[in-house]
Design a protein around this motif. Structure first.
Motif, PDB file in Angstrom:
ATOM      1  N   VAL A  72       0.836  -1.209   0.000  1.00 35.05           N
ATOM      2  CA  VAL A  72       0.000   0.000   0.000  1.00 35.05           C
ATOM      3  C   VAL A  72       0.867   1.253   0.000  1.00 35.05           C
ATOM      4  N   ASP A  73       1.945   1.243   0.758  1.00 36.29           N
ATOM      5  CA  ASP A  73       2.809   2.422   0.853  1.00 36.29           C
ATOM      6  C   ASP A  73       4.183   1.970   1.336  1.00 36.29           C
ATOM      7  N   PHE A  74       5.203   2.780   1.046  1.00 36.42           N
ATOM      8  CA  PHE A  74       6.553   2.482   1.518  1.00 36.42           C
ATOM      9  C   PHE A  74       7.301   3.795   1.703  1.00 36.42           C
ATOM     10  N   ASP A  75       8.405   3.733   2.427  1.00 34.57           N
ATOM     11  CA  ASP A  75       9.229   4.925   2.647  1.00 34.57           C
ATOM     12  C   ASP A  75      10.654   4.485   2.953  1.00 34.57           C
ATOM     13  N   VAL A  76      11.602   5.373   2.665  1.00 29.60           N
ATOM     14  CA  VAL A  76      13.017   5.100   2.899  1.00 29.60           C
ATOM     15  C   VAL A  76      13.653   6.342   3.513  1.00 29.60           C
ATOM     16  N   VAL A  77      14.438   6.148   4.573  1.00 33.63           N
ATOM     17  CA  VAL A  77      15.160   7.256   5.221  1.00 33.63           C
ATOM     18  C   VAL A  77      16.585   6.802   5.501  1.00 33.63           C
ATOM     19  N   GLU A  78      17.554   7.623   5.106  1.00 35.37           N
ATOM     20  CA  GLU A  78      18.951   7.299   5.382  1.00 35.37           C
ATOM     21  C   GLU A  78      19.306   7.714   6.808  1.00 35.37           C
TER      22      GLU A  78
ATOM     23  N   PRO B 165      28.920 -18.150 -16.604  1.00 34.95           N
ATOM     24  CA  PRO B 165      28.568 -17.151 -17.607  1.00 34.95           C
ATOM     25  C   PRO B 165      27.806 -15.996 -16.955  1.00 34.95           C
ATOM     26  N   GLU B 166      28.064 -14.780 -17.383  1.00 38.18           N
ATOM     27  CA  GLU B 166      27.458 -13.602 -16.756  1.00 38.18           C
ATOM     28  C   GLU B 166      25.941 -13.636 -16.869  1.00 38.18           C
ATOM     29  N   GLU B 167      25.412 -14.296 -17.924  1.00 34.20           N
ATOM     30  CA  GLU B 167      23.951 -14.338 -18.083  1.00 34.20           C
ATOM     31  C   GLU B 167      23.289 -15.223 -17.028  1.00 34.20           C
ATOM     32  N   TYR B 168      24.083 -16.060 -16.312  1.00 30.85           N
ATOM     33  CA  TYR B 168      23.531 -16.882 -15.233  1.00 30.85           C
ATOM     34  C   TYR B 168      23.567 -16.165 -13.872  1.00 30.85           C
ATOM     35  N   ILE B 169      24.033 -14.949 -13.934  1.00 33.35           N
ATOM     36  CA  ILE B 169      24.026 -14.107 -12.724  1.00 33.35           C
ATOM     37  C   ILE B 169      23.065 -12.962 -12.997  1.00 33.35           C
ATOM     38  N   THR B 170      21.915 -13.010 -12.339  1.00 30.83           N
ATOM     39  CA  THR B 170      20.843 -12.068 -12.668  1.00 30.83           C
ATOM     40  C   THR B 170      20.437 -11.231 -11.472  1.00 30.83           C
ATOM     41  N   LEU B 171      20.074  -9.993 -11.767  1.00 32.66           N
ATOM     42  CA  LEU B 171      19.614  -9.070 -10.715  1.00 32.66           C
ATOM     43  C   LEU B 171      18.106  -9.224 -10.553  1.00 32.66           C
ATOM     44  N   LYS B 172      17.665  -9.594  -9.336  1.00 31.87           N
ATOM     45  CA  LYS B 172      16.238  -9.736  -9.046  1.00 31.87           C
ATOM     46  C   LYS B 172      15.690  -8.400  -8.540  1.00 31.87           C
ATOM     47  N   THR B 173      14.609  -7.934  -9.149  1.00 30.77           N
ATOM     48  CA  THR B 173      13.978  -6.688  -8.702  1.00 30.77           C
ATOM     49  C   THR B 173      12.578  -6.993  -8.189  1.00 30.77           C
ATOM     50  N   VAL B 174      12.118  -6.150  -7.278  1.00 29.44           N
ATOM     51  CA  VAL B 174      10.858  -6.438  -6.599  1.00 29.44           C
ATOM     52  C   VAL B 174       9.675  -6.383  -7.569  1.00 29.44           C
ATOM     53  N   GLU B 175       9.752  -5.521  -8.577  1.00 30.55           N
ATOM     54  CA  GLU B 175       8.617  -5.399  -9.496  1.00 30.55           C
ATOM     55  C   GLU B 175       8.460  -6.629 -10.382  1.00 30.55           C
ATOM     56  N   ASN B 176       9.520  -7.464 -10.463  1.00 31.71           N
ATOM     57  CA  ASN B 176       9.442  -8.667 -11.294  1.00 31.71           C
ATOM     58  C   ASN B 176       9.046  -9.922 -10.509  1.00 31.71           C
ATOM     59  N   LEU B 177       8.756  -9.762  -9.208  1.00 32.71           N
ATOM     60  CA  LEU B 177       8.337 -10.899  -8.402  1.00 32.71           C
ATOM     61  C   LEU B 177       6.837 -11.111  -8.557  1.00 32.71           C
TER      62      LEU B 177
ATOM     63  N   CYS C 267       4.756 -12.629  -6.714  1.00 31.13           N
ATOM     64  CA  CYS C 267       3.974 -12.612  -5.482  1.00 31.13           C
ATOM     65  C   CYS C 267       3.899 -11.231  -4.832  1.00 31.13           C
ATOM     66  N   VAL C 268       4.335 -10.201  -5.550  1.00 31.17           N
ATOM     67  CA  VAL C 268       4.303  -8.834  -4.996  1.00 31.17           C
ATOM     68  C   VAL C 268       3.621  -7.909  -5.994  1.00 31.17           C
ATOM     69  N   LYS C 269       2.673  -7.105  -5.488  1.00 27.59           N
ATOM     70  CA  LYS C 269       2.044  -6.045  -6.275  1.00 27.59           C
ATOM     71  C   LYS C 269       2.065  -4.777  -5.440  1.00 27.59           C
ATOM     72  N   SER C 270       2.262  -3.648  -6.108  1.00 27.18           N
ATOM     73  CA  SER C 270       2.312  -2.383  -5.377  1.00 27.18           C
ATOM     74  C   SER C 270       1.348  -1.384  -5.998  1.00 27.18           C
ATOM     75  N   THR C 271       0.555  -0.774  -5.132  1.00 23.88           N
ATOM     76  CA  THR C 271      -0.329   0.314  -5.590  1.00 23.88           C
ATOM     77  C   THR C 271       0.385   1.649  -5.482  1.00 23.88           C
ATOM     78  N   LYS C 272       1.590   1.633  -4.965  1.00 23.23           N
ATOM     79  CA  LYS C 272       2.389   2.840  -4.792  1.00 23.23           C
ATOM     80  C   LYS C 272       3.468   2.884  -5.873  1.00 23.23           C
ATOM     81  N   ASP C 273       3.601   4.025  -6.555  1.00 22.85           N
ATOM     82  CA  ASP C 273       4.604   4.166  -7.609  1.00 22.85           C
ATOM     83  C   ASP C 273       6.017   4.077  -7.036  1.00 22.85           C
ATOM     84  N   ASN C 274       6.951   3.674  -7.898  1.00 18.93           N
ATOM     85  CA  ASN C 274       8.386   3.662  -7.592  1.00 18.93           C
ATOM     86  C   ASN C 274       8.811   2.590  -6.590  1.00 18.93           C
ATOM     87  N   PHE C 275       7.926   1.638  -6.296  1.00 21.54           N
ATOM     88  CA  PHE C 275       8.358   0.505  -5.483  1.00 21.54           C
ATOM     89  C   PHE C 275       9.006  -0.494  -6.437  1.00 21.54           C
TER      90      PHE C 275
END
Length: 688
Positions: free
Chosen positions: A27-33, A334-346, A348-356
């Motif tokens: 529903v919502d998320f936030d990040v603070v350094e 091989p470099e193609e067997y090393i992949t970056l997983k991002t949350v938007e490609n999972l 089991c996850v959906k976000s109604t908030k942009d930029n997640f």
């Protein structure tokens, strides 16, 4: 509503969402350094500052969504991670296997994990993963619903030093939050990014953060184990900062643009504007990334007993393309067997908030996702007042007190409020009123009364009952002063108290509550003072005596007894109302008279009394306003004759002389007067 936090070395990320149809809906998320370097290598060093960052994230989510967040799911990492493989087997004759049996089996296995390492450092379980189940010695993927004779489990347990876990919980508590779920960061990342249907493949997941690179490996449908390397994005940042003389925050911004810009503008610590080209930065970064990649590769090959088939990268530190290249070289994959997983490609996850979006949110989503299924849970399920609750299991055993404080009960609410001892002085002697505990709760464990230090097992039922209200003793001056009771003629007349000084000042209110350090002096009252107080209470009567106005106390008192005990002093008087006789002048003058040459003494007799002009008895009660006349006694000749007991009836004729002159019976006498009595003729007797 699910609230999850990823408390990282560089920043804190939080999300709120809900779980529906196996999908985590964000529903919502936030990040603070962090405002300062409060964490190093994934471990909290400045609890207060980390708590402030957590508060900011929570407050923003609460304010935007108009909710109150009290419990949170979190994960821990740490450079001192230790993993062990444990086993357990239980008998289940002819019983259908349910979740409770599985939890009992797994808890028994986890309980076999060591509680300290070889140096004596206390360890806490921060999560576990089941490697395999066996039902009657046959492998089974999920034993729930099956029947058999015995059930076996083998699991890998993750352990961290107690300080790492305590620091995380302390930071949450300082931020006003309670941990509802706690796990290990790579467990959470693997749970969400490596679903069960692909765990048959040999996959290494690497969560590259700012302080640590956490490793999890799946193979042949199970989790092989977990490990970590205490190097990650911060080492890259520090190398850039040192080479170009940049502050840490500026360096972070430069690092994030390496794959996006050929030339990066920045300002160094001297204030000089510099232009950095991408190839120059890569020359600085490559040796560091190569070192980190080799360390990760060594740990993976040792844990996996060889190189994996595929590597999944998550975390903000994994975004650099050079990182994937160097890891490919270190693992000879091989470099193609090393992949970056991002949350938007999972899936089991959906976000109604942009930029997640991005790899940096995978672990955060994994924490929230894992908290729903309690995967790898280090929690016990117990009932508290009939409600099933999940409680964080810190250590191998937990007491009732630990469990209830986890659920938010305050110690003063459970154990009662301690009242301190009270120390004061009474007439120079030190007195102490011992402290005591008031309030608190009565605990019933599985139907029997229990103590707070008793341990609790999974499935136990706890009932919390309020203790009967106990009257709080507040000492007063009255408790230490004896009352003085006055009794007159068998009836209570009045009650008085001695004079009391508190800290040198007269205290009239004997209900004054004594304070710690008070100096109290009680002044005793002697009998004369008591008599005076009583007489003033009874009052006075006014009268005139021989035209002189006077007043006198209304009663004549006589003390007949005195009784004393711990509570009182009792003075017992007998009394009567004052009489006229009590106020008359008393004569003590003795008249000496010479009678026929012999000296005789005449003692005083009662005076005559008139009240308001009329003669009255001297025994009459004295009353207000009486006009009293006392007629003083004056001796006469007859008194002298009576004193010598002269019987006039024996004489027919006689003469009386007073100081040589003829006198009568009623002539008044004065001291020294001389009386002469002459017998002229006696009365003749008729006797023969």
């Amino acid at each position: 509503m699910i609230f999850a936090l990823d408390v990282g070395t560089r920043k804190v990320a939080g999300l709120i969402g809900y779980f529906q149809d196996d999908i985590l809906n964000v529903v919502d998320f936030d990040v603070v350094e962090h405002s300062t370097r409060s964490m190093l290598d994934g471990q909290i060093h400045d609890i207060k500052n980390v708590a402030k960052t957590i508060e900011i994230v929570r407050d923003r989510l609460e304010r935007r969504n108009e909710i109150e967040l009290k419990e949170v799911a979190v994960a821990v990492a740490g450079r001192f991670l230790k993993t062990v493989v444990v086993e357990n087997e239980i008998e289940i004759p002819n019983k259908t296997i349910d979740e409770e049996i599985i939890r009992q089996l797994e808890s028994g296995a986890v309980a076999k994990a060591p509680v300290s390492d070889e140096t004596g450092t206390e360890l806490h379980c921060v999560g576990y993963s089941v490697m395999e189940y066996r039902l009657d010695d046959f492998w089974i993927k999920n034993p729930a619903g099956h029947k058999g004779r015995k059930l076996y489990v083998r699991a890998v347990v993750a352990l961290l030093p107690v300080q790492v876990v305590d620091a995380m919980i302390s930071a949450l508590h300082k931020a006003g939050l309670k941990p509802s779920f706690l796990t290990l960061e790579p467990m959470a990342a693997l749970q969400i990014s490596v679903p069960e249907d692909i765990r048959l493949l040999n996959i290494a997941l690497i969560d590259v953060g700012a302080g640590t690179s956490d490793i999890a490996i799946s193979k042949a449908g199970t989790i092989v184990g977990y490990d970590m390397v205490p190097m990650a994005g911060d080492e890259i940042t520090e190398a850039i900062a040192q080479h170009y003389l940049l502050d840490f925050l500026t360096t972070e911004q430069v690092k994030r643009r390496i794959d996006k810009q050929e030339t990066i503008e920045a300002v160094d610590v001297t204030g000089r504007k510099i232009s950095i080209d991408r190839s120059s930065i890569l020359d600085v970064v490559n040796p560091v990334v190569e070192t980190i990649s080799k360390s990760i590769a060594e740990r993976i090959e040792k844990l996996n007993l060889g190189k994996p088939s595929v590597v999944f990268l998550v975390g903000g530190g994994a975004k650099l393309s050079v990182f994937r290249k160097k890891l490919s070289e270190a693992l000879n994959l091989p470099e193609e067997y090393i992949t970056l997983k991002t949350v938007e490609n999972l899936n089991c996850v959906k976000s109604t908030k942009d930029n997640f979006i991005g790899s940096e949110y995978v672990t955060l989503a994994g924490i929230a996702y894992s908290s729903v299924s309690a995967s790898g849970s280090i929690y016990d399920v117990v009932k508290i007042n009939g409600e099933k609750v999940r409680l964080l299991k810190l250590g191998q055993t937990q007491t009732i007190l630990q469990i209830l404080t986890q659920k938010g009960f305050k110690l003063s609410e459970l154990l009662g409020k301690p009242l301190p001892a009270l120390v004061f002085e009474l007439n120079g002697e030190t007195r102490v009123i011992p402290g005591k505990i008031i309030g608190g709760k009565k605990i019933i464990l599985n139907g029997s009364e229990a103590a707070f230090h008793q341990t609790v097992r999974n499935g136990d039922e706890i009932e919390i009952l309020a203790k009967p209200e106990e009257e709080v003793y507040t000492p007063k001056i009255l408790d230490f002063v004896k009352e003085i009771n006055i009794e007159i003629n068998g009836k209570d007349f009045m009650k008085i108290y001695p004079q009391v000084l508190v800290n040198g000042k007269l205290m009239e209110d004997l209900n004054y509550q004594i304070l710690d350090g008070d100096k109290i002096v009680v002044k005793d009252i002697n009998i004369d003072e008591i008599r005076k107080i009583v007489e003033e209470k009874i009052g006075y009567v006014s009268y005139t005596l021989n035209n002189e106005t006077r007043s006198v106390k209304k009663m004549v008192l006589n003390l007949v007894n005195f009784v004393e005990n711990d509570k009182e002093q009792r003075y017992i008087f007998e009394g009567r109302k004052v009489k006229i006789d009590d106020i008359l002048h008393k004569q003590d003058k003795i008249f000496e008279i010479i009678f026929n040459g012999k000296t005789i003494k005449l003692k005083p007799k009662n005076d005559a009394v008139k009240v308001n002009g009329e003669y009255t008895s001297r025994d009459k009660e004295l009353q207000d306003g009486m006009q009293i006349e006392q007629i003083y006694w004056q001796p006469i000749v007859a008194d002298a004759l009576a004193e010598i007991q002269l019987n006039i009836d024996e004489f027919k004729d006689y003469k009386i002389f007073l100081n040589g002159k003829p006198a009568s019976f009623v002539d008044e006498l004065k001291d020294g007067d001389e009386i002469k009595f002459e017998i002229i003729k006696k009365v003749q007797s008729n006797q023969p």
